[in-house]
Scaffold this motif. Structure first.
Motif, PDB file in Angstrom:
ATOM      1  N   PHE A  17       0.842  -1.191   0.000  1.00 29.16           N
ATOM      2  CA  PHE A  17       0.000   0.000   0.000  1.00 29.16           C
ATOM      3  C   PHE A  17       0.881   1.245   0.000  1.00 29.16           C
ATOM      4  O   PHE A  17       1.921   1.274   0.656  1.00 29.16           O
ATOM      5  CB  PHE A  17      -0.859   0.068   1.271  1.00 29.16           C
ATOM      6  CG  PHE A  17      -1.885  -1.017   1.400  1.00 29.16           C
ATOM      7  CD1 PHE A  17      -3.164  -0.842   0.910  1.00 29.16           C
ATOM      8  CD2 PHE A  17      -1.566  -2.210   2.037  1.00 29.16           C
ATOM      9  CE1 PHE A  17      -4.116  -1.840   1.051  1.00 29.16           C
ATOM     10  CE2 PHE A  17      -2.510  -3.205   2.179  1.00 29.16           C
ATOM     11  CZ  PHE A  17      -3.791  -3.029   1.685  1.00 29.16           C
ATOM     12  N   THR A  18       0.447   2.289  -0.708  1.00 28.92           N
ATOM     13  CA  THR A  18       1.074   3.597  -0.546  1.00 28.92           C
ATOM     14  C   THR A  18       0.258   4.349   0.502  1.00 28.92           C
ATOM     15  O   THR A  18      -0.945   4.133   0.646  1.00 28.92           O
ATOM     16  CB  THR A  18       1.094   4.412  -1.856  1.00 28.92           C
ATOM     17  OG1 THR A  18      -0.234   4.544  -2.340  1.00 28.92           O
ATOM     18  CG2 THR A  18       1.980   3.746  -2.892  1.00 28.92           C
ATOM     19  N   LEU A  19       0.940   5.222   1.243  1.00 30.68           N
ATOM     20  CA  LEU A  19       0.299   5.974   2.311  1.00 30.68           C
ATOM     21  C   LEU A  19       0.276   7.450   1.924  1.00 30.68           C
ATOM     22  O   LEU A  19       1.329   8.088   1.839  1.00 30.68           O
ATOM     23  CB  LEU A  19       1.067   5.783   3.627  1.00 30.68           C
ATOM     24  CG  LEU A  19       1.279   4.339   4.077  1.00 30.68           C
ATOM     25  CD1 LEU A  19       2.124   4.288   5.345  1.00 30.68           C
ATOM     26  CD2 LEU A  19      -0.052   3.652   4.296  1.00 30.68           C
ATOM     27  N   ASN A  20      -0.904   7.988   1.680  1.00 32.26           N
ATOM     28  CA  ASN A  20      -1.058   9.391   1.322  1.00 32.26           C
ATOM     29  C   ASN A  20      -1.349  10.171   2.605  1.00 32.26           C
ATOM     30  O   ASN A  20      -2.489  10.546   2.867  1.00 32.26           O
ATOM     31  CB  ASN A  20      -2.186   9.547   0.299  1.00 32.26           C
ATOM     32  CG  ASN A  20      -2.294  10.970  -0.202  1.00 32.26           C
ATOM     33  OD1 ASN A  20      -1.366  11.762  -0.042  1.00 32.26           O
ATOM     34  ND2 ASN A  20      -3.426  11.305  -0.784  1.00 32.26           N
ATOM     35  N   MET A  21      -0.300  10.363   3.402  1.00 36.79           N
ATOM     36  CA  MET A  21      -0.441  11.055   4.682  1.00 36.79           C
ATOM     37  C   MET A  21       0.879  11.696   5.062  1.00 36.79           C
ATOM     38  O   MET A  21       1.911  11.391   4.459  1.00 36.79           O
ATOM     39  CB  MET A  21      -0.918  10.082   5.771  1.00 36.79           C
ATOM     40  CG  MET A  21      -0.079   8.842   5.935  1.00 36.79           C
ATOM     41  SD  MET A  21      -0.700   7.657   7.167  1.00 36.79           S
ATOM     42  CE  MET A  21      -2.221   7.105   6.484  1.00 36.79           C
ATOM     43  N   ARG A  22       0.826  12.555   6.061  1.00 39.47           N
ATOM     44  CA  ARG A  22       2.047  13.207   6.534  1.00 39.47           C
ATOM     45  C   ARG A  22       2.969  12.165   7.160  1.00 39.47           C
ATOM     46  O   ARG A  22       2.513  11.139   7.685  1.00 39.47           O
ATOM     47  CB  ARG A  22       1.696  14.290   7.567  1.00 39.47           C
ATOM     48  CG  ARG A  22       0.885  15.434   6.983  1.00 39.47           C
ATOM     49  CD  ARG A  22       0.688  16.560   7.985  1.00 39.47           C
ATOM     50  NE  ARG A  22       0.513  16.150   9.353  1.00 39.47           N
ATOM     51  CZ  ARG A  22      -0.650  16.085   9.992  1.00 39.47           C
ATOM     52  NH1 ARG A  22      -1.764  16.394   9.369  1.00 39.47           N
ATOM     53  NH2 ARG A  22      -0.708  15.714  11.266  1.00 39.47           N
ATOM     54  N   PRO A  23       4.292  12.408   7.139  1.00 40.40           N
ATOM     55  CA  PRO A  23       5.240  11.447   7.732  1.00 40.40           C
ATOM     56  C   PRO A  23       4.934  11.113   9.193  1.00 40.40           C
ATOM     57  O   PRO A  23       5.099   9.968   9.603  1.00 40.40           O
ATOM     58  CB  PRO A  23       6.585  12.151   7.591  1.00 40.40           C
ATOM     59  CG  PRO A  23       6.419  13.063   6.430  1.00 40.40           C
ATOM     60  CD  PRO A  23       4.984  13.510   6.473  1.00 40.40           C
ATOM     61  N   GLN A  24       4.477  12.102   9.967  1.00 41.87           N
ATOM     62  CA  GLN A  24       4.165  11.841  11.372  1.00 41.87           C
ATOM     63  C   GLN A  24       3.019  10.836  11.502  1.00 41.87           C
ATOM     64  O   GLN A  24       3.028   9.976  12.379  1.00 41.87           O
ATOM     65  CB  GLN A  24       3.784  13.141  12.116  1.00 41.87           C
ATOM     66  CG  GLN A  24       4.888  14.149  12.201  1.00 41.87           C
ATOM     67  CD  GLN A  24       4.980  15.007  10.929  1.00 41.87           C
ATOM     68  OE1 GLN A  24       4.248  14.833   9.962  1.00 41.87           O
ATOM     69  NE2 GLN A  24       5.929  15.938  10.929  1.00 41.87           N
ATOM     70  N   GLU A  25       2.023  10.957  10.628  1.00 42.72           N
ATOM     71  CA  GLU A  25       0.902  10.023  10.647  1.00 42.72           C
ATOM     72  C   GLU A  25       1.355   8.627  10.234  1.00 42.72           C
ATOM     73  O   GLU A  25       0.935   7.631  10.826  1.00 42.72           O
ATOM     74  CB  GLU A  25      -0.203  10.498   9.706  1.00 42.72           C
ATOM     75  CG  GLU A  25      -0.899  11.767  10.139  1.00 42.72           C
ATOM     76  CD  GLU A  25      -1.881  12.250   9.101  1.00 42.72           C
ATOM     77  OE1 GLU A  25      -3.078  12.356   9.435  1.00 42.72           O
ATOM     78  OE2 GLU A  25      -1.465  12.501   7.945  1.00 42.72           O
ATOM     79  N   ALA A  26       2.221   8.572   9.224  1.00 38.45           N
ATOM     80  CA  ALA A  26       2.721   7.275   8.759  1.00 38.45           C
ATOM     81  C   ALA A  26       3.552   6.598   9.848  1.00 38.45           C
ATOM     82  O   ALA A  26       3.403   5.396  10.094  1.00 38.45           O
ATOM     83  CB  ALA A  26       3.550   7.453   7.491  1.00 38.45           C
TER      84      ALA A  26
END
Length: 172
Positions: A17-26
């Protein structure tokens, strides 16, 4: 079977999966229960989920990570597609589901890139033709008649004990 349906006792499948979120959220997805929430399933085993920025792979890239690190054959991988992926990714192995059947309902910020299978070990082999591989080819255990006699050894030990005992009696 859809890519988001996990069969009972599924084995050797990897979902990217790719994560379309800020690094902190990831990064937060590495915490217990966080991956469960974004995938819409309970009880995931975090030991079988990798969450990282693609840039951490440096020259290896996602292609090398999946091929060399996860055992996915090259014919399943699209190098160009994997090389275009940037940002954070989540790799979920079948073992994360603990053998349970389930259906994933991922958060809209997750996008399934691919479903890959690990190469399985081929445990088959040819017929072994040596004499020692045939059933009942091992030597039989010794019978009563084949066992060595211990009488001579016992007699020698008794004589040595008598001599040592006599010598000690003379000294004392």
């Amino acid at each position: 079977m859809s890519d988001l349906t996990i069969a009972p006792h599924e084995h050797g499948v990897i979902r990217l999966f790719t994560l379309n979120m800020r690094p902190q959220e990831a990064k937060f997805l590495r915490e217990p229960g966080a991956a469960d929430q974004v995938l819409g399933v309970d009880g995931l085993d975090l030991k079988h989920i990798d969450i990282f920025p693609v840039s951490d792979l440096e020259e290896l890239g996602l292609f090398g990570y999946l091929n060399e690190g996860c055992g996915v054959s090259e014919d399943q991988l699209d190098r160009d597609k994997l090389d275009r992926i940037e940002g954070w990714v989540m790799v979920v192995r079948s073992a994360a589901f603990g053998g349970r059947a389930t259906k994933l309902t991922p958060d809209p910020r997750l996008r399934l890139i691919g479903l890959y299978t690990e190469e399985a070990t081929n445990w088959t082999g040819g017929v072994i033709k040596t004499q020692s591989a045939k059933p009942f080819s091992a030597p039989l255990p010794p019978t009563e008649d084949d066992r060595p006699r211990r009488f001579g050894s016992s007699l020698i030990v008794i004589l040595i004990l008598i001599v040592v005992g006599g010598a000690l009696w003379l000294i004392l």
